[in-house]
Design an enzyme around this catalytic site. Structure first.
Site, short mmCIF file in Angstrom:
data_model
loop_
_atom_site.label_atom_id
_atom_site.label_comp_id
_atom_site.label_asym_id
_atom_site.label_seq_id
_atom_site.Cartn_x
_atom_site.Cartn_y
_atom_site.Cartn_z
CG HIS A 149 -17.00 4.75 11.07
ND1 HIS A 149 -17.67 3.72 10.45
CD2 HIS A 149 -17.63 4.95 12.24
CE1 HIS A 149 -18.67 3.33 11.22
NE2 HIS A 149 -18.66 4.07 12.32
CE LYS A 596 -27.03 10.27 3.58
NZ LYS A 596 -28.13 9.32 3.65
#
Length: 953
Positions: A149, A596
């Site tokens: 990532h 999120k």
């Protein structure tokens, strides 16, 4: 760069190292860039240090003024200098961690919390003996999984120099002679000079193959040696003290700790991952581990020089020696050396067969390759057994037992590569396959995407029973379908070549329904991973990959337990889990997207509730649950102490089975240094031992009591926090514009730090942005929104208003929250992780980033809400914990105090450069040269701030 700010004048080894490295860097800057640049950097440093010591706002104004006057080239040098100082500080802190652990082990009465010995002592107190621990290890599975990532901003060339500087730093000390001290100083200055003159940034975007190679470097530096050493350490601690030093047990432990990887197989949202990258990932992994084996065999052949006339050997060892085609007369009476020469020849042949390259370091004769890693391990065991029976146990312990353990861990594949893809892609592929094959369901040609969930399940279950193929070699499918079929076929071929442990899981992202899991079973059957059902009832030759759901968003986490109940209730799945998966089913939980989606508190609460419910679902069906935690570096993505996080899991969720991701900059932070890496692995194993073997009945009862007393309060606060978070992020008009203007998100996208795009779609919508750059951007501007926003409002609302079943008065409710912080591991860890984020948040600096938003009304509205919520969250934290930030972690407080004096100038510089860059973009006729130089400097500040914060991704 001279001595940094320190919380006290008391000398320490850490400060001495930082002072030495900072002084060396300053000398290098002065030598390479000249005194004028050095003086500019020193002036900025002194202003930042003075502000952090005295807190005078005027010093900040001085800093801002000086930065605004910097020419572009000066800005570049300043960014590099402060960034590299933070790199060097990290090296010093890593060394200090090693030093403190060693001092503790040498001088403390009790083992350090997080160590293996601490865990073993704790278990002994609770009646768990060594035999039970050994039995537990036979079925345990502890797997760190490396992912690519995009939050790792440092180049491999830089990290390699870091390792060399760290090695050189170890050699500096008071015991050196004057000439040795001079040579050490020169070598250190040379390495820092090389670092200064090495390009900090990548010029090209990382490819998947680059990411594979970067990850493999950690095996060379850390994993291939640190993991076997950890096994040997645990084995020694589990043995009874021998009568003499020769009473040792060199038998390998069961391979309970292994490595995993997503790099090359994780294609969810990454168009650059395909069949070729998967093939390359396993080829390069195999190459690395086979090179290690060849080197170790060569060393063993040199070291074990036992003569047959002086040391006996077993008949099996002599037979192995006789297989050798070694013709040297000097080794005729050295059966162990002859045996290792034969093993070397066979391993050389194995490497040629598996990699297509001759990896042997020296010429050897032709020999049959090993069919699998077990055959190689069997030969090594023959040698070890012979040594053990003939006074050679300690000789075996020197190197051979470590190699034996390594083979059991790494095989010929090194690490298990997971496949991951979104359920949406599987749905589109099957829609095309069913249509092309004109499959009928309920009398009609199937349009799979339009079927109800019930009909999808019926169709997919029926398809799994079919022996006829769904895929035809004569039909040309879409590029997406061909790509998916190709990677699954490659997976089948790789499992055959490198062993089934090479690829074991197929992870389904965005799992929202039961059919999402059945789809990948059908696709495995069509690509050779799963053998079709046989008509005569004979067992399947190929059982394929475990299907692993990934529950990511808040709604997905809420649906997860029901989906898993329905999955395990399917007879064919229950049989598959029981016979082909050893009674284990894995479930992956996503921390980033849930955060999120719903904010810090709601994400953590949803994850916790889902885990508890999953335990009950699996317990009812007598199936072992293995949770795979998709944690990142930042607290908003599940970061924080892995040790505390594992111990804070609900009872029954660990149970000897756990996997978790190691992502981005966390990989280099934890595993760049072999000793630091070994400690992190040790704490991972120790926490898993504690969480799994502590008597479950009492722990489960305690947790049930906590939920009964505190669950309704958390539920209430979670709802309030989510409303507060979503009101800001998703319901505030113009918040998208605020985010993209006040953070360096667009500049991060151009940083070349990963092969994966920063957003799922080419838009400026929060919904389309990936969770990782979302959190990384907030960290850069020192807001850290993902690790605290909504908590203050939720805690205040509970204290002031309460909810059903809560205590009657606000004072009683406050006392209840204080009690929760003391006795409930989940809530205590929640607050502890938030505390670290609050300590790194700086709204004075964040205000400067907010000034980048051109719309004054929007800027004022959004930032004032952030400011109010931060103040409220900080106040609520202090009321509940009854202490100031980091009052109970003076070590971290001192480290951050020093770091902020070097991170602050980078933040101020970044704001200035963002203003220049964005202004230049708007001006017609602006040349690319100046803008390009400014962009490079921005990217350097991103690099430095990330290095300084250490866990921002």
């Amino acid at each position: 760069m001279n001595q940094p700010v320190t919380p006290s004048t008391e000398p320490s080894s850490l400060r001495s190292d930082i002072r030495l490295l900072g002084k060396t860097l300053g000398e290098v800057v002065k030598e390479c860039e000249g005194k004028a640049i050095y003086d500019v950097i020193e002036k900025l440093r002194r202003a930042a240090v003075k502000f952090r010591r005295e807190g005078n706002v005027a010093d900040t104004k001085v800093l801002e003024r000086q930065i605004s006057r910097l020419a572009d080239q000066e800005a570049n040098s300043v960014a590099r200098a402060f960034s590299y100082f933070l790199h060097l500080s990290n090296i010093a802190e890593d060394r200090d961690q090693n030093r403190r652990q060693r001092q503790h082990e040498l001088g403390a009465e009790t083992p350090m919390r997080g160590s293996l010995q601490h865990a073993l002592d704790l278990l002994k107190e609770k009646g768990v003996g060594n035999r039970k621990i050994l039995r537990y290890l036979e079925d345990a599975s502890i797997v760190p999984v490396l992912t690519a990532h995009p939050t790792e901003v440092q180049r491999k060339s830089t990290l390699d120099l870091h390792r060399e500087i760290a090695r050189q730093l170890v050699h500096s000390g008071d015991t050196l002679t004057p000439s040795e001290r001079l040579l050490t100083q020169q070598r250190l200055a040379g390495l820092v000079s090389a670092l200064w003159q090495t390009r900090m940034l990548r010029r090209q975007k990382l490819t998947v193959l680059d990411e594979i190679d970067n990850a493999l470097s950690y095996y060379t530096s850390t994993f291939l040696t640190a993991i076997p050493r950890l096994y040997q350490d645990l084995s020694a601690r589990l043995q009874r003290p021998g009568r003499t030093v020769f009473d040792v047990n060199t038998a390998a432990l069961p391979p309970f700790l292994r490595m995993g990887s997503w790099i090359g197989g994780d294609r969810d949202g990454n168009p650059n991952v395909d069949a070729a990258t998967l093939e390359q990932a396993l080829l390069r992994q195999s190459t690395r581990v086979l090179q290690h084996y060849l080197l170790e065999i060569k060393e063993l052949g040199t070291e074990i020089s036992i003569s047959h006339s002086l040391g006996k050997a077993s008949p099996e060892l002599l037979a192995l020696s006789e297989s050798s085609q070694d013709t040297s007369a000097h080794r005729l009476d050295e059966p162990y050396r002859r045996a290792f020469i034969h093993l070397y020849a066979r391993m050389a042949a194995t490497s040629l067969a598996l990699t297509g390259r001759q990896l042997a370091l020296r010429t050897t004769y032709s020999a049959p390759p090993y069919p699998d890693a077990q055959a190689f391990q069997d030969d090594l065991q023959i040698i070890a057994d012979s040594l053990n029976r003939h006074h050679g146990s300690l000789i075996a312990q020197l190197r051979l037992s470590g190699l034996l353990q390594a083979v059991s861990i790494f095989g010929f594949h090194l690490a298990t590569v997971d496949l991951r893809q979104s359920s949406d892609v599987h749905e589109r592929v099957l829609t095309e396959l069913f249509k092309a094959a004109e499959v009928r369901f309920n009398g009609k040609i199937v349009n799979y995407s339009s079927l109800s969930e019930e009909d999808r399940i019926s169709l997919l279950r029926e398809e799994c029973k079919q022996v006829r193929p769904l895929v035809s070699p004569w039909i040309a499918y879409s590029a997406e379908t061909e790509k998916e079929l190709a990677i699954l076929r490659t997976a089948a071929a790789c499992r055959k070549k490198y062993g089934e442990r090479a690829i074991q899981q197929a992870i389904v992202s965005h799992t929202e329904t039961l059919s999402d899991l059945l789809e990948i079973l059908v696709l495995q059957q069509e690509t050779g991973l799963i053998s079709p059902a046989s008509r005569d009832g004979t067992p399947k030759q190929h059982t394929g990959l475990m299907v692993v759901p990934l529950f990511e968003t808040i709604p997905d986490l809420m649906r997860g337990p029901e989906i898993m109940a329905n999955w395990l209730d399917l007879p064919e799945v229950a049989a598959r889990v029981r016979h082909d998966q050893d009674g284990i089913q894995e479930v992956m939980l996503g921390y980033s997207d849930s955060n999120k989606d719903g904010g810090y508190l709601t994400s953590n609460w949803a994850l916790y509730r889902a885990e508890r419910q999953l335990v009950q679902v699996f317990k009812k069906r007598k199936t072992r649950l293995r949770l795979f935690h998709g944690r990142g570096g930042s607290v908003g993505r599940g970061g924080g102490s892995s040790f505390d996080a594992i111990l804070a899991q609900p009872p029954g969720t660990v149970n000897g089975q756990i996997r978790l991701t190691e992502q981005g900059e966390v990989i280099q932070s934890k595993y760049k240094d072999a000793e630091v890496g070994r400690w992190h692995l040790e704490t991972f194993v120790a926490a898993t031992l504690e969480a799994s073997l502590t008597p479950n009945l009492s722990a489960a009862q305690t947790e049930d009591d906590n939920m009964a007393h505190f669950g309704s309060a958390l539920e209430f606060m979670s709802n309030v926090a989510q409303q507060s978070y979503r009101a800001l992020v998703y319901e505030t008009a113009g918040f998208n514009s605020y985010f993209f203007a006040s953070t360096p998100i667009l500049e991060i996208a151009g940083l070349n730090i990963g092969s994966r795009p920063a957003a799922r779609k080419a838009s400026q919508k929060i919904e389309d942005l990936r969770a990782i750059p979302w959190g990384f951007s907030w960290a850069q501007c020192r807001v850290m929104l993902t690790g605290w926003y909504g908590m203050g409002t939720a805690l205040q609302a509970y204290i002031e208003h309460g909810c059903e079943k809560s205590p009657a008065t606000s004072a009683e409710r406050l006392a209840q929250l204080q009690e929760m912080a003391q006795i409930w591991p989940f809530f205590r860890t929640l607050l502890s992780n938030m505390e670290q984020v609050l300590a790194k948040t700086d709204l004075d600096i964040a205000r400067r980033y907010a000034a980048l938003v051109p719309d004054k009304k929007l800027r004022t509205e959004v930032f004032s809400r952030i400011e109010q919520e931060f103040a409220l969250t900080l106040a609520m934290f202090k009321r509940i914990t009854q202490h100031e930030l980091l009052a109970q972690d003076e070590l971290l407080k001192a480290a951050l105090s020093e770091r902020f004096a070097y991170i602050d100038p980078l933040n101020h510089l970044q704001v200035e450069l963002l203003q220049r860059h964005r202004s230049a973009r708007q001006k017609a006729g602006q040349g690319d040269e100046g803008e390009s130089r400014t962009q490079r400097a921005i990217h350097m500040t991103i690099n430095g701030i990330a290095a300084g914060l250490r866990n921002s991704g």
